[in-house]
Scaffold this motif. Structure first.
Motif, PDB file in Angstrom:
ATOM      1  N   GLY A 129      -1.639  -3.174  -0.488  1.00 21.09           N
ATOM      2  CA  GLY A 129      -1.739  -1.874  -0.867  1.00 21.09           C
ATOM      3  C   GLY A 129      -2.857  -1.201  -1.581  1.00 21.09           C
ATOM      4  O   GLY A 129      -2.859  -0.044  -2.234  1.00 21.09           O
ATOM      5  N   VAL A 130      -3.836  -2.150  -2.086  1.00 20.52           N
ATOM      6  CA  VAL A 130      -4.900  -1.758  -2.805  1.00 20.52           C
ATOM      7  C   VAL A 130      -6.306  -1.252  -1.884  1.00 20.52           C
ATOM      8  O   VAL A 130      -6.039  -1.750  -0.554  1.00 20.52           O
ATOM      9  N   ASN A 131      -7.122  -0.891  -2.269  1.00 22.95           N
ATOM     10  CA  ASN A 131      -8.508  -0.629  -1.505  1.00 22.95           C
ATOM     11  C   ASN A 131      -8.856  -1.979  -1.598  1.00 22.95           C
ATOM     12  O   ASN A 131      -9.768  -2.356  -2.279  1.00 22.95           O
TER      13      ASN A 131
ATOM     14  N   THR B 164     -18.738   2.683   2.487  1.00 23.76           N
ATOM     15  CA  THR B 164     -18.690   2.079   4.124  1.00 23.76           C
ATOM     16  C   THR B 164     -17.391   2.311   4.709  1.00 23.76           C
ATOM     17  O   THR B 164     -17.264   2.494   5.751  1.00 23.76           O
ATOM     18  N   HIS B 165     -16.522   1.855   3.702  1.00 22.84           N
ATOM     19  CA  HIS B 165     -15.076   1.784   4.026  1.00 22.84           C
ATOM     20  C   HIS B 165     -14.101   2.733   3.459  1.00 22.84           C
ATOM     21  O   HIS B 165     -13.114   2.286   2.398  1.00 22.84           O
ATOM     22  N   PRO B 166     -14.373   3.998   3.600  1.00 27.26           N
ATOM     23  CA  PRO B 166     -13.439   4.989   3.019  1.00 27.26           C
ATOM     24  C   PRO B 166     -11.865   4.929   3.323  1.00 27.26           C
ATOM     25  O   PRO B 166     -11.796   4.451   4.491  1.00 27.26           O
ATOM     26  N   GLN B 167     -11.209   4.834   2.465  1.00 25.92           N
ATOM     27  CA  GLN B 167      -9.612   4.724   2.719  1.00 25.92           C
ATOM     28  C   GLN B 167      -8.887   5.971   3.051  1.00 25.92           C
ATOM     29  O   GLN B 167      -9.102   7.047   2.405  1.00 25.92           O
ATOM     30  N   THR B 168      -7.998   5.788   4.099  1.00 25.06           N
ATOM     31  CA  THR B 168      -7.135   6.906   4.276  1.00 25.06           C
ATOM     32  C   THR B 168      -5.866   6.929   3.412  1.00 25.06           C
ATOM     33  O   THR B 168      -5.308   6.076   3.269  1.00 25.06           O
ATOM     34  N   LEU B 169      -5.631   8.032   2.848  1.00 21.58           N
ATOM     35  CA  LEU B 169      -4.517   8.214   2.062  1.00 21.58           C
ATOM     36  C   LEU B 169      -3.301   9.002   2.851  1.00 21.58           C
ATOM     37  O   LEU B 169      -2.819   9.669   2.630  1.00 21.58           O
ATOM     38  N   ASP B 170      -2.613   7.593   3.522  1.00 22.00           N
ATOM     39  CA  ASP B 170      -1.710   8.044   4.273  1.00 22.00           C
ATOM     40  C   ASP B 170      -0.176   7.077   4.009  1.00 22.00           C
ATOM     41  O   ASP B 170       0.551   7.190   4.733  1.00 22.00           O
ATOM     42  N   GLY B 171      -0.372   6.856   2.674  1.00 27.22           N
ATOM     43  CA  GLY B 171       0.853   6.302   2.138  1.00 27.22           C
ATOM     44  C   GLY B 171       0.820   4.740   2.165  1.00 27.22           C
ATOM     45  O   GLY B 171       1.721   4.113   1.414  1.00 27.22           O
TER      46      GLY B 171
ATOM     47  N   GLU C 180      -3.037   4.676  -3.948  1.00 24.90           N
ATOM     48  CA  GLU C 180      -3.590   5.854  -4.686  1.00 24.90           C
ATOM     49  C   GLU C 180      -2.932   7.091  -3.796  1.00 24.90           C
ATOM     50  O   GLU C 180      -3.094   8.108  -4.313  1.00 24.90           O
ATOM     51  N   SER C 181      -2.237   6.824  -2.740  1.00 23.47           N
ATOM     52  CA  SER C 181      -1.599   8.037  -1.944  1.00 23.47           C
ATOM     53  C   SER C 181      -0.841   8.763  -2.912  1.00 23.47           C
ATOM     54  O   SER C 181      -0.578   9.976  -2.588  1.00 23.47           O
ATOM     55  N   GLU C 182      -0.028   7.965  -3.829  1.00 21.56           N
ATOM     56  CA  GLU C 182       0.954   8.536  -4.677  1.00 21.56           C
ATOM     57  C   GLU C 182       0.298   9.426  -5.366  1.00 21.56           C
ATOM     58  O   GLU C 182       0.985  10.307  -6.198  1.00 21.56           O
ATOM     59  N   MET C 183      -0.961   9.236  -6.149  1.00 19.88           N
ATOM     60  CA  MET C 183      -1.416  10.207  -6.907  1.00 19.88           C
ATOM     61  C   MET C 183      -1.795  11.719  -6.293  1.00 19.88           C
ATOM     62  O   MET C 183      -1.539  12.424  -7.100  1.00 19.88           O
ATOM     63  N   VAL C 184      -2.021  11.323  -4.977  1.00 17.76           N
ATOM     64  CA  VAL C 184      -2.147  12.761  -4.131  1.00 17.76           C
ATOM     65  C   VAL C 184      -0.885  13.278  -4.008  1.00 17.76           C
ATOM     66  O   VAL C 184      -0.726  14.902  -4.268  1.00 17.76           O
ATOM     67  N   ARG C 185       0.348  12.800  -3.838  1.00 22.70           N
ATOM     68  CA  ARG C 185       1.639  13.307  -3.589  1.00 22.70           C
ATOM     69  C   ARG C 185       2.264  13.817  -4.747  1.00 22.70           C
ATOM     70  O   ARG C 185       2.833  14.847  -5.004  1.00 22.70           O
ATOM     71  N   ARG C 186       2.095  13.108  -5.908  1.00 17.58           N
ATOM     72  CA  ARG C 186       2.766  13.517  -7.149  1.00 17.58           C
ATOM     73  C   ARG C 186       2.039  13.875  -8.327  1.00 17.58           C
ATOM     74  O   ARG C 186       2.350  14.211  -9.414  1.00 17.58           O
TER      75      ARG C 186
END
Length: 392
Positions: A187-189, A156-163, A167-173
């Motif tokens: 900074g958590v969901n 219901t509340h998907p999070q945007t991985l915008d930094g 979890e944004s760090e997992m996508v970046r690194r």
């Protein structure tokens, strides 16, 4: 950690607090697992050695305590190594279980519960689509209803991985995480954190064909302990295996689809030889003529027939291989986002391909591009049939 060993560490710590400066020693409540027990023993050893170096005569009790510290620490080290070996055995068993899945759906259906077999109480398997973190499966030992509640909250509340979230760090690194103090940490969901009441968790990326396709999260809620670096390492190994398994099942899914399409095409050829076209296929009416305004169906068996037809269509020489793939998916009605997901590329790249396709085919929009391509294929098929019948 066995209760007997925990009691031994606590007793030794209490004795040290009586002999040494207790303000510089940990509190007994800090002894919660093997790692923390060994850390407590190191603190006791350091403080005792500092006391011996002060120039005062060492007491027999202090010397005896140092011997106990060394002996107990060696035993804990052996126990820790045995614990790590058992943990790696659980990882091997979990990866073997993933290897039994024959479809991507079956793999995802078991991935969350299999992750808990590593020693966790709860796990979440999610996908990443267009920078959105969307939970797909949740497993909670002892409480399926709670798992469903967490899943609904996450979807219901998907999070945007915008930094802004960790979890944004997992996508970046493409690296795993260990997150403590979840309830107080920014900074958590937040919707999932509130629904799960997690204290700490570890998470690892699922990488498919070099792209972060999803995450695996896990914690030890019922064990009432924080996750540790070993938990993080185990989950990292599991996520790597899950990514490889998903790559394999995606190929198997595609092969099954191709076999199904070939079977349908074979049945259509048989029907044509017998003077009919069976149930027909997308956009074709009686005797194979294209029907104006024929309804387009994008689900079920009809969709599979469409896919089969599109795969069999010759490649337009003006288009690149990737542009043809995009055009075929456009013809099945897929959105840019879904095309990106299926081809494992960004939506911006899809938009760029669509722009090139429209320019090369001289089309004003997507529908016109698809119509132009399919009409050209229909004309080519007609000329081929006429030639084979002797018409020049």
């Amino acid at each position: 950690m066995p209760r007997a060993q925990s009691s031994c560490v606590v007793d030794l710590l209490l004795a040290a607090r009586r002999l040494l400066d207790d303000s510089r020693l940990p509190h007994p409540e800090h002894v919660v697992d093997l790692g923390s027990a060994r850390a407590v023993l190191r603190s006791v050893w350091a403080e005792a050695m500092s006391s011996l170096g002060s120039g005062t005569a060492p007491s027999p009790e202090l010397v005896s305590m140092l011997g106990e510290v060394k002996e107990l620490d060696e035993q804990l080290l052996l126990d820790e190594l045995a614990h790590q070996d058992r943990a790696l055995q659980r990882v091997r068993a979990a990866l073997a279980q993933l290897g039994e899945a024959r479809t991507s759906t079956a793999l995802l259906d078991t991935a969350a519960s299999t992750a808990c077999g590593l020693g966790f109480d709860r796990s979440i398997v999610s996908r990443v689509a267009e920078s959105l973190w969307i939970p797909e499966r949740v497993h909670v030992e002892r409480d399926p209803a709670w798992a469903e509640e967490i899943l609904v909250m996450g979807r219901t509340h998907p999070q945007t991985l915008d930094g802004r979230i960790v979890e944004s760090e997992m996508v970046r690194r493409r690296t795993s995480l260990l997150v403590d103090e979840v309830q107080e940490r920014p900074g958590v969901n937040r919707p999932i954190a509130d629904a799960s009441m997690s204290r700490s968790y570890c998470a690892a990326p699922i990488v498919v064909h070099g792209v972060v396709a999803g995450f695996v999260h896990a914690d030890c809620y019922y064990q009432q302990r924080n996750v540790d670096p070993l938990d993080r390492q185990l989950l990292t190994l599991y996520a790597q295996g899950l990514g490889q398994a998903l790559s394999r099942t995606m190929v198997l899914d595609e092969m099954d689809q191709i076999r199904a399409d070939v079977d349908r095409l074979a049945r259509r050829v048989t029907d044509a030889r017998e003077g009919g076209l069976g149930d027909g296929w997308w956009g074709h009416g009686e005797n194979g003529r294209v029907t104006e305004g024929a309804p387009v169906t994008h689900t079920g068996p009809q969709r599979s027939v469409v896919d089969g037809f599109l795969r069999s269509a010759p490649v337009d020489p003006s288009l690149t291989r990737r542009e043809v793939e995009v055009l075929r998916l456009m013809a099945t009605g897929d959105t840019n986002a879904r095309i990106a997901g299926r081809l494992v590329i960004s939506e911006g790249t899809v938009k760029s391909h669509v722009k090139h396709i429209l320019r090369k085919l001289g089309a004003a929009n997507r529908a016109e591009a698809v119509s132009h391509w399919l009409r050209a294929e229909h004309d080519r098929s007609g000329r081929g049939a006429a030639g084979r019948a002797g018409y020049r």
